[in-house]
Each structure stands twice: as structure tokens, then as C-alpha cells.
Design an enzyme around this catalytic site. Structure first.
Site, PDB file in Angstrom:
ATOM      1  N   VAL A 119     -14.754 -62.472 -77.561  1.00  0.00           N
ATOM      2  CA  VAL A 119     -13.537 -61.965 -78.191  1.00  0.00           C
ATOM      3  C   VAL A 119     -13.698 -61.971 -79.709  1.00  0.00           C
ATOM      4  O   VAL A 119     -13.348 -60.995 -80.390  1.00  0.00           O
ATOM      5  CB  VAL A 119     -12.306 -62.786 -77.762  1.00  0.00           C
ATOM      6  CG1 VAL A 119     -11.050 -62.263 -78.455  1.00  0.00           C
ATOM      7  CG2 VAL A 119     -12.127 -62.735 -76.253  1.00  0.00           C
ATOM      8  N   ASP A 120     -14.230 -63.045 -80.256  1.00  0.00           N
ATOM      9  CA  ASP A 120     -14.506 -63.088 -81.698  1.00  0.00           C
ATOM     10  C   ASP A 120     -15.451 -61.954 -82.098  1.00  0.00           C
ATOM     11  O   ASP A 120     -15.238 -61.264 -83.106  1.00  0.00           O
ATOM     12  CB  ASP A 120     -15.140 -64.425 -82.081  1.00  0.00           C
ATOM     13  CG  ASP A 120     -14.116 -65.529 -82.295  1.00  0.00           C
ATOM     14  OD1 ASP A 120     -12.946 -65.218 -82.577  1.00  0.00           O
ATOM     15  OD2 ASP A 120     -14.493 -66.700 -82.184  1.00  0.00           O
ATOM     16  N   LEU A 121     -16.512 -61.774 -81.335  1.00  0.00           N
ATOM     17  CA  LEU A 121     -17.524 -60.773 -81.684  1.00  0.00           C
ATOM     18  C   LEU A 121     -16.956 -59.362 -81.601  1.00  0.00           C
ATOM     19  O   LEU A 121     -17.164 -58.540 -82.512  1.00  0.00           O
ATOM     20  CB  LEU A 121     -18.738 -60.920 -80.777  1.00  0.00           C
ATOM     21  CG  LEU A 121     -19.461 -62.270 -80.863  1.00  0.00           C
ATOM     22  CD1 LEU A 121     -20.564 -62.360 -79.809  1.00  0.00           C
ATOM     23  CD2 LEU A 121     -20.045 -62.493 -82.248  1.00  0.00           C
TER      24      LEU A 121
END
Length: 398
Positions: free
Chosen positions: A175-177
Site C-alpha cells: 500500500v505504501d509503495l
């Protein structure tokens, strides 16, 4: 010349989503100045072991993953003098990226509204867990929590009742990426629009929104059917066969994407009649009869080694491949040919996958030491040696 040469980015972010975004911009040629707290820096500088480098150059391997191509300026904008300096840097920038809680930068005069009121051409990208508005806007958002709340974990892992069954997070912070990638795309679009209108933008990126978006076909499956997709472990909800199978020595992934490929697979396995069997002839039929077909395929694959099957599948045009460890993947002949690992400043790192006209879009600057470029960045603002020394003795800079 790289596509973003001449674009200046002020990076107020830390950990992963923001730094991943700004590393991509740096790879594309932007001048990225990373603002870090003196004496501490980005949280991920301390997220070890493992560590890379030695002595003053020792740093957490985690930090290396998302910070190449940047200059580090250690400035404490919690102090008025530091906030004033960072505002000056923002005034010279094209883009500001930040991932503070909603409203968290307003007390320093570094929020999007204040910065854009002074510099209408500025593009400010704000990355938060849940966005700038809504009932959850004030909450902190972490990848793991978002994977759970967005439904991502409900389709990841083995089904209940199987050994090891239950929801699982992805092995990397997807999700961060993805949020970093989406935000970088939005920044590029805003730069193009600014070239026409002359106006900047405030980009509102939310991990929760991104995680819902990248559910992709799984979300679409639910919206079309009203049924929860559930977890299928290593299988695919819409395609069969599309999963690992045990061979005589180790698992082998076979990914059949159409009926033509399935007919070739059936022939290769010595069962050409499967292609004409109404239970298996079409993909919808194979999905419905998954529990019957998969053991039949695996029984035949178990007679030979994965390498032998892989060669035959490749020759037949059927997508297949092994399940490698990370070490095996990074040293695979294809990865070596494509230069997907490299050394920068004495650190071994993953490479960029971006290429334009055969040229790799990748910065040659290694991830910076904390405050490595502080003096140079301040000098570019016109600060004198005496001013820099005074700020350092007052703890404004590091």
C-alpha cells in the site's frame, strides 16, 4: 537529459510512501532535497538490523530502499528559524511532498494552503492514511492497518480450514509503495497541467483510497456479484489453472490465461481430451470445476522435475516459472542482464526498472548521510558561513 531535469522537489516525508514517491522523481532527474530532523533523521535510518556500510556510513538497509538520488538537509522546522528556512526552500521548489497528519504542518506555516497562497505555481502532495477529509481523516495510517481495513488481507492468504489458513498481509508494504507510485503519477500530471495553466495544485493522496483502488479485479468481482471473493491461497479467483503445482522436486507456477493455452497444456500432460471435456473446455467451466481439475494436473506434473517441465512449457508457449527466494531472483540471469542490482556509494541496492529509449532512469547519487548536504543547500539560499555556524550552534540545523 533526464525528463525531470531542472525540477526541484522539497521532500518533507519519511518512512516509505513519500520517500518512494520522491525517489522515483529523483530517478527521473529531479533535484530532491530531503529535510530531516537533526540528530534523528528519517525513522527508517534506524530500522535495523540488517545494516549496510561501516562507521559513519552505517545505515539501516530499509532506508537504502527508498532514498537514493536525494540530498539530505538536517533542519529542525520545529524552531522558528528552521521553519523560515524551509519556507524559503519551498518558495524555490516546484514540488513539495509531505506525509504529516492532516493539519500537522499548519503551525509551522508549511501546510499546502499557506505555501500555495505565497507560491501559486507550487505543487504540494500530501500523503496521509485516510485523506484530507472524511470521518477518519485525523487518524494515523500505517500500511499494515490499511491492508486490513481495505479488505486487502481478506483476499490474501489461504482459506479458513486449510493449514495456515487466515488473513495475511503482503510480504512487502504494497500500500505504501502503490501510494508512492500513484502520488508520483499525480505530480507528473500536475507538472504537465501547470505548463499550460501556470497554476500548481494540492494533491491529496490517501493510503486507504489507494488500497481500495488496487483491489482491482477483486473489487470488481464483488461489485458485479455482491459476493465476497474470499481467500484462495495461491490460486486465482478468475483463472484456472493459475497457481503453483508440486512437481517431482519443487513447486512450479503455471499461469494459463486462455483456452488455447489450456489445450496446449492438456496435450503436453498427455491428456488432450481435457480440451474437449465440457467440464474443462472453457475458463468459466474450469473455474467451476477447479477442485476436480487441479489434482488431475498435479498428479501428472509430479512425474518429472520442475526444470524439465519448465523447459517444455516454455517451448509450448505456456507461461510458467519457479518460486525463487529473493537471493535466487536477484542473481537470476535475467536480473543480472537487466542490471537490477547495483552498487552506489559502497551500498548494494536494487536497481530502477524504468528505461526511456534504452537509458535506465536511475539516479547515480547514493542515499545520503543525515545532513550530508545541509551546508550546500543553505548556501544556495544565500546563507553566509556565519549564519550557518550560528544556526548549527543553536540546534536549528545539524
Amino acid at each position: 537529459m533526464k525528463p525531470l531535469a531542472g525540477v526541484k522537489v522539497l521532500d518533507l516525508s519519511r518512512v516509505l510512501a513519500g520517500p518512494w514517491c520522491t525517489q522515483l522523481l529523483a530517478d527521473l532527474g529531479a533535484d530532491v532535497i530531503k529535510i530531516e530532523r537533526p540528530g534523528e533523521g528519517d525513522d527508517t535510518r534506524h530500522w535495523g538490523p540488517p545494516w549496510a556500510g561501516e562507521g559513519e556510513a552505517e545505515i539501516a538497509a530499509y532506508f537504502l530502499a527508498a532514498n537514493r538520488g536525494k540530498r539530505s538537509a538536517a533542519i529542525d522546522f520545529g524552531k522558528p528559524e528552521g521553519a523560515a528556512v524551509v519556507r524559503q526552500l519551498a518558495g524555490r521548489a516546484d514540488v513539495v511532498v509531505e506525509n504529516f497528519k492532516v493539519g500537522g504542518l499548519a503551525k509551522f506555516g508549511l501546510d499546502a494552503a499557506t505555501l500555495r497562497a505565497a507560491h501559486s505555481r507550487l505543487i504540494v502532495a500530501s500523503i496521509t492514511g485516510f485523506g484530507q477529509d472524511g470521518p477518519y481523516a485525523a487518524r494515523a495510517g500505517y500500511d499494515y492497518i490499511i491492508q486490513g481495513m481495505s479488505g486487502f488481507m481478506s483476499v490474501t492468504g489461504r482459506p479458513d480450514g486449510e493449514p495456515g489458513g487466515g488473513p495475511m498481509r503482503a510480504g512487502v508494504a504494497v500500500v505504501d509503495l502503490f501510494t508512492g507510485m500513484y502520488t508520483a503519477n499525480a505530480i507528473l500530471a500536475a507538472l504537465v497541467r501547470r505548463g499550460v495553466s501556470g497554476e500548481g495544485a494540492h494533491i491529496d493522496s490517501a493510503l486507504f483510497d489507494v488500497s481500495l483502488a488496487v483491489l482491482a479485479n477483486q473489487a470488481s468481482n464483488y461489485l458485479a456479484s455482491g459476493r465476497e471473493p474470499g481467500r484462495q491461497g495461491v490460486g486465482h479467483p478468475n483463472l484456472v489453472p493459475y497457481q503453483p503445482f508440486e512437481t517431482a522436486d519443487r513447486p512450479l507456477i503455471i499461469a494459463v490465461g486462455n483456452d488455447r493455452q489450456f489445450a496446449k497444456l492438456a496435450e503436453l500432460l498427455g491428456a488432450p481430451e481435457w480440451a474437449g471435456d465440457p467440464r474443462f473446455a472453457t475458463n468459466p467451466a474450469r473455474v467451476s470445476n477447479r477442485d476436480l481439475l487441479i489434482p488431475m494436473i498435479e498428479e501428472r506434473l509430479s512425474k518429472r522435475d520442475a526444470l524439465e517441465w519448465s523447459a517444455q512449457l516454455d517451448a509450448a508457449g505456456i507461461p510458467a516459472g519457479p518460486i525463487n527466494g529473493i537471493g535466487q531472483a536477484l542473481t537470476d540471469a535475467q536480473a543480472v542482464h537487466r542490471g537490477m542490482t547495483r552498487e552506489l556509494g559502497g551500498y548494494r541496492m536494487s536497481g530502477s526498472p524504468l528505461r526511456l529509449d534504452g537509458e535506465r532512469m536511475e539516479s547515480d547519487m547514493p542515499p545520503p548521510r543525515l545532513g550530508q548536504h545541509t551546508d550546500g543547500v543553505l548556501a544556495e539560499l544565500g546563507a553566509t558561513r556565519a549564519e550557518i555556524d550560528q544556526w548549527r550552534s543553536a540546534g536549528v540545523i545539524g
